[in-house]
Design a protein around this motif. Structure first.
Motif, PDB file in Angstrom:
ATOM      1  N   VAL A  31       0.916  -1.487   0.023  1.00 10.28           N
ATOM      2  CA  VAL A  31      -0.051  -0.048   0.114  1.00 10.28           C
ATOM      3  C   VAL A  31       0.855   1.232   0.039  1.00 10.28           C
ATOM      4  O   VAL A  31       0.663   2.166  -0.777  1.00 10.28           O
ATOM      5  CB  VAL A  31      -1.065  -0.087   1.224  1.00 10.28           C
ATOM      6  CG1 VAL A  31      -1.588   1.368   1.470  1.00 10.28           C
ATOM      7  CG2 VAL A  31      -1.911  -1.159   0.999  1.00 10.28           C
ATOM      8  N   ASN A  32       1.750   1.105   0.889  1.00 10.02           N
ATOM      9  CA  ASN A  32       2.792   2.532   0.955  1.00 10.02           C
ATOM     10  C   ASN A  32       3.583   2.605  -0.439  1.00 10.02           C
ATOM     11  O   ASN A  32       3.764   3.976  -0.872  1.00 10.02           O
ATOM     12  CB  ASN A  32       3.684   2.120   2.287  1.00 10.02           C
ATOM     13  CG  ASN A  32       4.591   3.506   2.263  1.00 10.02           C
ATOM     14  OD1 ASN A  32       4.133   4.539   2.616  1.00 10.02           O
ATOM     15  ND2 ASN A  32       5.846   3.328   2.194  1.00 10.02           N
ATOM     16  N   SER A 162       2.375   1.868  -9.310  1.00 13.09           N
ATOM     17  CA  SER A 162       2.203   3.433  -9.070  1.00 13.09           C
ATOM     18  C   SER A 162       2.323   4.217 -10.246  1.00 13.09           C
ATOM     19  O   SER A 162       1.778   5.308 -10.299  1.00 13.09           O
ATOM     20  CB  SER A 162       3.284   3.548  -7.983  1.00 13.09           C
ATOM     21  OG  SER A 162       4.539   3.496  -8.578  1.00 13.09           O
ATOM     22  N   THR A 184      -1.545   7.031   1.438  1.00 15.45           N
ATOM     23  CA  THR A 184      -0.921   5.721   1.465  1.00 15.45           C
ATOM     24  C   THR A 184      -0.287   5.667   2.870  1.00 15.45           C
ATOM     25  O   THR A 184      -0.084   4.367   3.386  1.00 15.45           O
ATOM     26  CB  THR A 184      -0.278   4.990   0.436  1.00 15.45           C
ATOM     27  OG1 THR A 184       0.871   6.144   0.067  1.00 15.45           O
ATOM     28  CG2 THR A 184      -1.104   5.330  -1.016  1.00 15.45           C
ATOM     29  N   TYR A 188      -0.886   2.550   5.955  1.00 13.23           N
ATOM     30  CA  TYR A 188      -0.029   1.809   6.486  1.00 13.23           C
ATOM     31  C   TYR A 188       0.519   2.064   7.860  1.00 13.23           C
ATOM     32  O   TYR A 188       0.398   0.951   8.665  1.00 13.23           O
ATOM     33  CB  TYR A 188       1.536   1.988   5.554  1.00 13.23           C
ATOM     34  CG  TYR A 188       2.538   1.177   5.883  1.00 13.23           C
ATOM     35  CD1 TYR A 188       2.348  -0.072   6.619  1.00 13.23           C
ATOM     36  CD2 TYR A 188       3.925   1.331   5.661  1.00 13.23           C
ATOM     37  CE1 TYR A 188       3.244  -0.943   6.798  1.00 13.23           C
ATOM     38  CE2 TYR A 188       4.882   0.250   5.928  1.00 13.23           C
ATOM     39  CZ  TYR A 188       4.390  -0.769   6.187  1.00 13.23           C
ATOM     40  OH  TYR A 188       5.621  -1.634   6.791  1.00 13.23           O
TER      41      TYR A 188
END
Length: 411
Positions: A31-32, A162, A184, A188
């Motif tokens: 996610v990050n 991304s 994001t 996280y």
């Protein structure tokens, strides 16, 4: 033979027995990484906002310096507040700074922008030692290399997706790149706070029954005296400088030979697909090798791949073939070398991991400067130089990881 050693080492077998907290950790990393736009798009973002290319380069350098410092700070925080708190603090701090960056993105506020990107790099990268410590503590030792391979897959998958998200956000507003990155990071951070275990890591290395010694200074003294680990760090530094040329010198070569940017895109896509599809399977085989064999062979293969760019003769097929060789080198050595610092005793593990992360970040920061200077000076000869450096890095990996280590304790 123990039960742990007898466990199957295949990809599916390891995935099935991966602890639930590790799954949450890897999901958070993915996610990050989906919002990791700063290093990829910050130059374009700043030029759109009216900054010169030189100013944009200085800003990226500030972010890189922050990243190196973040790798060191993260390792210390792990021992002071624990991995979960480190990840949560790093991510929430990163989110605040990234959300404010658009306010500083005016030429009249260049100084504040530099400070903001320095802090963003520090906060964003300080989670990595904590994630590595958690991974090594939660995964059984025989599965540790595979676990680091899974983390790399999460990072690579996020890096592949991304740019697609960025392309959509840019059509709406460039500032959304920074705000999405902040979102994001918040996600996280909250995942870490709610879903990861609150492990405490012993701060000082001591022998059983001995009094606790001087603490942080003693732990870093242990690391500084570990000569073989310095060989390992030298291999990491050289390897990361070589790795960066894939995104610095290679596009310069492709452009100079008259190819379109489409060829570079094809090379990037090829590398991403090979990494995502093949790395876990290759790691399943590599885990059967001694660590120094994987590190040495993979690093040498990386050097061979980049040296091959020098004799590609302008052939698109040859460039893609050399890229595949280069990527296979990364898949062979990467998981083992990233897992290696986590094999040290818990008392000093986080500091060894942070030294590794900071060294890797330093190589990533120096790599663009090296690549541009070498290209201007040597032209296509940069690839021969990288091939030689790859050989030196392989030798350093061999020297740094072969001899059996005694338990790391204070004198």
């Amino acid at each position: 033979m123990t039960e742990t050693i007898d466990k199957p080492t295949g990809v599916l077998a390891v995935l099935r027995r991966t602890p639930t907290p590790v799954r949450y950790l890897l999901a958070g990393v993915l996610v990050n990484q989906l919002g990791a736009f700063v290093q990829t798009f910050m130059v374009l973002y700043l030029t759109v906002r009216g900054f010169s290319a030189g100013q944009a380069g200085v800003v990226i350098a500030a972010y890189s310096i922050g990243s190196v410092l973040g790798g060191l700070a993260g390792g210390e925080l792990v021992h002071r507040v624990g991995p979960r708190a480190t990840i949560t603090t790093a991510m929430l701090g990163s989110a605040v700074v990234l959300a404010l960056v658009p306010l500083f993105s005016r030429p009249g506020l260049f100084g504040l922008l530099l400070v903001g990107l320095l802090l963003a790099g520090l906060a964003t990268q300080s989670y990595r030692p904590a994630a590595a410590v958690l991974l090594s503590e939660l995964m059984p030792a025989p599965d540790r290399v595979m676990a680091f391979s899974m983390m790399r897959i999460a990072l690579n998958l996020g890096a592949a997706l991304s740019p697609l998200l960025a392309a959509a956000l840019i059509l709406i507003d460039w500032d959304l790149l920074l705000w999405f990155d902040a979102v994001t990071a918040v996600v996280y951070g909250l995942m870490a706070f709610r879903l990861l275990p609150a492990l405490r890591i012993e701060r000082d290395p001591v022998e059983p029954g001995e009094p606790r010694p001087g603490g942080t200074r003693t732990a870093y003294g242990t690391l500084l005296r570990d000569g073989r680990f310095w060989f390992f760090l030298a291999s990491v530094l050289l390897g990361s400088i070589i790795y960066v040329q894939y995104t610095v010198a290679l596009p310069l070569k492709i452009s100079a030979e008259g190819h379109s940017t489409g060829l570079y895109s094809a090379v990037l896509v090829t590398a991403s697909v090979v990494l995502i599809v093949c790395e876990l399977k290759i790691t399943a085989y590599v885990t059967r090798w001694p660590g120094y064999v994987a590190a040495t062979a993979g690093t040498a293969l990386m050097g061979l791949g980049v040296a091959g760019f020098g004799i590609s003769g302008g052939s698109a097929v040859a460039l893609v073939a050399c890229t595949i060789v280069f990527v296979f080198g990364i898949m062979v050595n990467g998981p083992t070398m990233f897992a290696y610092p986590s094999t040290f005793p818990t008392a000093v593990k986080a500091r060894y991991i942070s030294a590794h992360q900071a060294t890797f970040g330093l190589g990533m920061a120096l790599g663009p400067l090296f690549g541009v200077a070498a290209w201007v000076t040597l032209g296509n000869g940069v690839w021969w130089l990288c091939g030689v450096l790859g050989g030196v890095a392989a030798l350093c990996a061999f020297l740094g990881m072969t001899a059996s280590r005694t338990r790391v304790v204070t004198a």
